[in-house]
Design a protein around this motif. Structure first.
Motif, PDB file in Angstrom:
ATOM      1  N   PHE A  33       0.818  -1.210   0.000  1.00  0.00           N
ATOM      2  CA  PHE A  33       0.000   0.000   0.000  1.00  0.00           C
ATOM      3  C   PHE A  33       0.854   1.263   0.000  1.00  0.00           C
ATOM      4  N   ALA A  36      -0.387   5.128   0.626  1.00  0.00           N
ATOM      5  CA  ALA A  36      -1.850   5.127   0.536  1.00  0.00           C
ATOM      6  C   ALA A  36      -2.501   4.616   1.809  1.00  0.00           C
ATOM      7  N   ARG A  37      -1.766   3.897   2.646  1.00  0.00           N
ATOM      8  CA  ARG A  37      -2.357   3.346   3.869  1.00  0.00           C
ATOM      9  C   ARG A  37      -2.734   4.432   4.858  1.00  0.00           C
ATOM     10  N   TRP A  40      -6.441   5.233   5.900  1.00  0.00           N
ATOM     11  CA  TRP A  40      -7.234   4.365   6.761  1.00  0.00           C
ATOM     12  C   TRP A  40      -6.925   4.563   8.251  1.00  0.00           C
ATOM     13  N   PRO A  47      -6.066  -1.043   6.250  1.00  0.00           N
ATOM     14  CA  PRO A  47      -5.714  -1.702   4.986  1.00  0.00           C
ATOM     15  C   PRO A  47      -5.667  -3.216   5.099  1.00  0.00           C
ATOM     16  N   LEU A  98      -9.535   0.705  -1.974  1.00  0.00           N
ATOM     17  CA  LEU A  98      -8.309  -0.087  -2.104  1.00  0.00           C
ATOM     18  C   LEU A  98      -7.571   0.289  -3.386  1.00  0.00           C
ATOM     19  N   PRO A  99      -6.285   0.607  -3.307  1.00  0.00           N
ATOM     20  CA  PRO A  99      -5.536   0.938  -4.527  1.00  0.00           C
ATOM     21  C   PRO A  99      -5.406  -0.288  -5.432  1.00  0.00           C
ATOM     22  N   ALA A 102      -1.926  -1.757  -5.681  1.00  0.00           N
ATOM     23  CA  ALA A 102      -1.448  -2.499  -4.511  1.00  0.00           C
ATOM     24  C   ALA A 102      -1.899  -3.955  -4.578  1.00  0.00           C
ATOM     25  N   ASN A 351     -10.808  -4.444  -8.755  1.00  0.00           N
ATOM     26  CA  ASN A 351     -10.315  -4.852  -7.441  1.00  0.00           C
ATOM     27  C   ASN A 351     -10.819  -6.244  -7.062  1.00  0.00           C
TER      28      ASN A 351
END
Length: 456
Positions: A33, A36-37, A40, A47, A98-99, A102, A351
């Motif tokens: 991640f 980007a985490r 959250w 994540p 969610l990316p 990732a 995703n």
């Protein structure tokens, strides 16, 4: 491989993580991640928790968000943690964020790591073989999905479903997904070979590509060869074959030269000029003697030119294992119920696609671990049997049994589910159970009235 699996299980027990941490550690998720985490911070759905719950949803027969959230709620209560809401809104919001890259990275990392840690005896002649195949998946009929992945033009509005084309590279030795791509079903540069060209970065020098005749074009052979990658591909039926020509290596085995065709529109002039004017290839005729098989004879094209190191019999045996890709796709689409996908927006659809591949790789990792401990090969163990065993064992990760005993029982049970030995099996494409006799939907649902329904 066995030691690392037990270490991951022990770490998950020490940290009190959700039971899917036994297959995919929190550290690996957070590393994928990256920055980007931070989005959250302070959420129940961190994540790692979001990925774990998403995995449990994709590997569950129910596949619903409500079932996934209920599973998380039960786990939190069993651990003495505050109960989370039964509403699925927070989970769906976290899952939507969610990316995609990732999840894609986790698929690549898990697939390659399992292959790298496997014993050398599982390889083909000491070479890593990448099996390539394509398929399609459908998804809910929403305006967003239709815009990204349009339905087939022959279908009327409201009567079809958005459809996407997928191409997957599998490891022949352990069956994991090494790389994959998803794109539109129709349009320029949307064919299987076009999608495969995007995935060349996953191939390493010394690898061998194993594929069907859809990937037998001149450029589909030349481009991987530039990277030091060999190919074993069935020759296209429109190409002429004459074993009286070329350099004879044996019966139905010779070397031939294929001249470079004109530059295709999708290739730049610089890339075209860098390719050789001719390809030296080897053609081997494979005769199918098993009764009941549809094909009686086929020609395999390969860049493995040494007939002594790679005899025709070994080339034939290797090409027959191309069918493993069909079985792996069946495991994804039927056993894991990846077709149809269930999300209503394109980014969520992708995703969901990557999470299915990730869950598939984690199951393959357990199969490889159990096979190594039992002295078997991964392709001898049942994928569905492994999934059923994991579904019962994973919730017991936080139980009172010791880690060593839990792992030993799990791996022994997985290794016991062997694929039946059915050589040269022929199954007619027929079904015994009849479907329900409903009329087909031939126009948009809201255009129907009660007068259109047949009287009973």
């Amino acid at each position: 491989m066995v030691h690392s699996f037990r270490a991951t299980v022990a770490q998950a027990r020490r940290h009190g993580d959700l039971y899917f941490a036994a297959l995919l550690s929190q550290d690996r998720i957070l590393k994928a991640f990256g920055t980007a985490r931070a989005a959250w911070q302070g959420w129940i759905y961190t994540p790692a928790v979001t990925v774990w719950v998403f995995l449990s949803q994709c590997l569950s027969p129910d596949h619903s968000c409500r079932d996934a959230v209920a599973r998380l709620l039960a786990w939190r209560v069993s651990q003495g943690l505050p109960a989370c809401s039964v509403d699925t809104g927070a989970y769906c919001t976290a899952r939507s964020g969610l990316p995609e890259e990732a999840l894609h990275m986790l698929v690549r990392q898990t697939g390659r790591q399992i292959e790298d840690e496997s014993p050398e005896k599982w390889l083909w002649n000491g070479r890593k073989v990448c099996v390539v195949d394509g398929s399609t998946v459908t998804m809910p009929d929403t305006p967003e999905n239709q815009a990204a992945y349009p339905q087939q033009k022959s279908q009327k509005p409201g009567c079809g479903f958005p459809i996407a084309r997928i191409v997957v590279i599998f490891s022949l030795s352990v069956g994991t997904v090494l790389e994959a791509a998803i794109g539109k079903y129709k349009g320029k540069q949307t064919g299987e070979n076009s999608l495969f060209r995007r995935l060349y970065g996953a191939l390493a020098e010394g690898d061998v590509i194993l594929a069907d005749r859809y990937f037998s074009g001149w450029f589909d052979i030349a481009l991987p060869s530039r990277r030091g990658v060999d190919v074993v591909i069935r020759k296209h039926q429109l190409r002429r074959t004459d074993f009286r020509e070329g350099e004879r290596l044996g019966k139905d085995d010779h070397l031939v030269s294929w001249s470079k065709p004109a530059r295709p529109k999708w290739m730049s002039k610089q890339e075209y000029a860098a390719l050789p004017d001719e390809l030296m290839l080897r053609e081997v005729r494979v005769r199918v003697v098993q009764p009941g098989f549809r094909t009686r004879s086929l020609v395999v094209v390969t860049t493995l030119l040494d007939a002594e190191q790679y005899p025709p019999e070994e080339i034939a045996v290797l090409y027959r294992r191309r069918w493993d890709a069909e079985l792996h796709l069946r495991s994804l689409k039927i056993v894991l119920q990846m077709d149809p996908l269930r999300c209503k927006k394109p980014n969520r659809v992708r995703n969901e696609f990557w999470t299915h591949l990730l869950g598939y790789n984690l199951i393959r990792g357990v199969m490889a671990t159990a096979a190594q401990q039992a002295g078997k090969c991964p392709w001898e163990i049942s994928f569905k049997g492994t999934l059923q065993t994991l579904s019962q064992f994973l919730p017991l990760l936080m139980a009172g049994a010791t880690t060593e005993a839990w792992c030993e029982a799990l791996l022994t049970a997985v290794a016991a589910h062997l694929v039946g030995n059915r050589p040269n099996r022929f199954e007619p494409r027929r079904v015994k159970r009849r479907p329900k006799h409903y009329l087909l939907l031939q126009k948009h649902r809201h255009l129907y009235t009660s007068r259109d329904e047949p009287s009973r």
